[in-house]
Design an enzyme around this catalytic site. Structure first.
Site, PDB file in Angstrom:
ATOM      1  CG  HIS A  80      -1.887  -1.198   1.186  1.00 57.25           C
ATOM      2  ND1 HIS A  80      -2.517  -1.648   2.301  1.00 57.25           N
ATOM      3  CD2 HIS A  80      -2.240  -2.052   0.191  1.00 57.25           C
ATOM      4  CE1 HIS A  80      -3.229  -2.732   1.988  1.00 57.25           C
ATOM      5  NE2 HIS A  80      -3.064  -2.993   0.718  1.00 57.25           N
ATOM      6  CG  HIS A 236      -7.608  -3.153  -1.568  1.00 57.06           C
ATOM      7  ND1 HIS A 236      -7.070  -2.093  -0.876  1.00 57.06           N
ATOM      8  CD2 HIS A 236      -6.792  -4.208  -1.355  1.00 57.06           C
ATOM      9  CE1 HIS A 236      -5.983  -2.500  -0.245  1.00 57.06           C
ATOM     10  NE2 HIS A 236      -5.787  -3.779  -0.524  1.00 57.06           N
ATOM     11  CG  ASP A 240      -3.408  -5.070  -2.912  1.00 56.15           C
ATOM     12  OD1 ASP A 240      -2.998  -4.220  -2.094  1.00 56.15           O
ATOM     13  OD2 ASP A 240      -4.186  -6.003  -2.599  1.00 56.15           O
ATOM     14  CG  HIS A 263       0.160  -9.417  -2.815  1.00 52.85           C
ATOM     15  ND1 HIS A 263       0.119  -8.092  -3.190  1.00 52.85           N
ATOM     16  CD2 HIS A 263      -0.666  -9.536  -1.754  1.00 52.85           C
ATOM     17  CE1 HIS A 263      -0.693  -7.440  -2.372  1.00 52.85           C
ATOM     18  NE2 HIS A 263      -1.188  -8.287  -1.498  1.00 52.85           N
TER      19      HIS A 263
END
Ligand SMILES: [Zn+2]
Length: 305
Positions: A80, A236, A240, A263
């Site tokens: 973030h 969101h 990311d 991720h």
């Protein structure tokens, strides 16, 4: 972004918060840094070898968050703050943190962004090393993918699919601009209540609460205030991605279609870019007419996880 000089922040900024997984208190300072130094983390609680460069080769873990390591110490949940710096056009910064985890704040990048805006951004005496996608390609993992094609500007499309949950299917289309990024930065991390319970059993998410995550249970959002925007979940995931893609170490411009990211997939995308830089990236954009129309799948190189 493309023709400009590198930037850093005009003054030091400070944050005190808790680590999402450890639950312990952390203090973080972000300081201006010289041109071409990139984003660097420093574990100030660590005696030696405290420096961890925010580079893809230092990614040690991608489970639940992105963790960087220099082989000696690590720093986790970097995505973030990385997103805030990348989205605001900060190329160089020194991040000092007194523990292994970046503070989670409210689960979004909003507080990092508002502090960056408060102190301001300064231009530096070196050109930004922008790299454009020069060849259509994709990275995949099962039904998840990131598809890239050449474009003169950064265009992102992110879709998620959580069947059997109120999250469901969401798609967000997004173009890079200061205003668009300030809005995107508000999107909070999210999870299902059942996952929280499973994580707690493994000693994770100890700092997680309704103050720093959207928590979903069956058909309900447990946060009293509800969502900040209708597409907060997909937004969101896009946030990311913007944090993770910054681990390339330079701005990447292109048209990207991101489906069910995480991720791991984001890191795979960046690794593929770096390992195939000559083939996939160019320091100049392609001429407008040679852009590949959306939907055109011919001649796409595929990299599976
Ligand atoms: Zn996140």
């Amino acid at each position: 972004v493309s023709e400009m000089n590198q930037c850093t922040i005009a003054d030091k900024i400070e944050f005190i918060g808790i680590g999402l997984h450890s639950g312990s208190k952390v203090r973080m300072e972000i300081l201006p840094a010289p041109a071409s130094s990139g984003i660097v983390f420093e574990r100030i609680d660590y005696p030696l070898k405290r420096r961890i460069d925010a580079k893809i080769e230092n990614v040690q873990g991608t489970k639940l968050s992105t963790t960087l390591s220099n082989g000696e110490c690590y720093v986790s949940t970097v995505e973030h703050v990385m997103a805030a710096l990348n989205g605001m056009g900060v190329d160089n910064a020194w991040i000092r943190v007194n523990g292994p985890e970046i503070p989670i704040m409210d689960g979004s990048a909003a507080e990092f962004v508002s502090e960056i805006i408060r102190v301001g951004i300064v231009k530096q005496g070196a050109k930004r090393n922008c790299q454009w996608i020069s060849q259509a390609f994709e990275v995949t993992d099962g039904d998840r993918y990131i598809r890239a094609r050449p474009s003169r500007e950064l265009k992102l499309r992110c879709s998620i699919d959580f069947p059997g949950s109120i999250i469901g299917k969401q798609t967000v289309e997004w173009k890079l601009s200061r205003e668009n990024f300030e809005n995107l930065a508000q999107a909070r991390t999210f999870c299902h209540l059942s996952e929280v319970e499973a994580m707690r059993k493994r000693g994770l998410a100890l700092g997680g609460s309704l103050q720093n995550a959207v928590v979903v249970s069956d058909e309900r959002i447990l946060n009293e205030e509800g969502l900040r925007s209708k597409l907060e979940f997909a937004e969101h995931k896009l946030l990311d991605f913007i944090g993770d893609v910054a681990l390339a170490g330079f701005p990447v411009l292109g048209d990207l279609e991101i489906h069910k990211p995480g991720h791991d997939l984001n890191a795979k995308f960046v690794r593929t870019l770096i390992q195939n830089q000559n083939k996939l990236l160019s320091s100049t954009p392609l001429p407008q007419h040679s852009e590949i129309p959306v939907g055109e799948r011919a001649a796409i190189l595929v990299y599976a996880i």
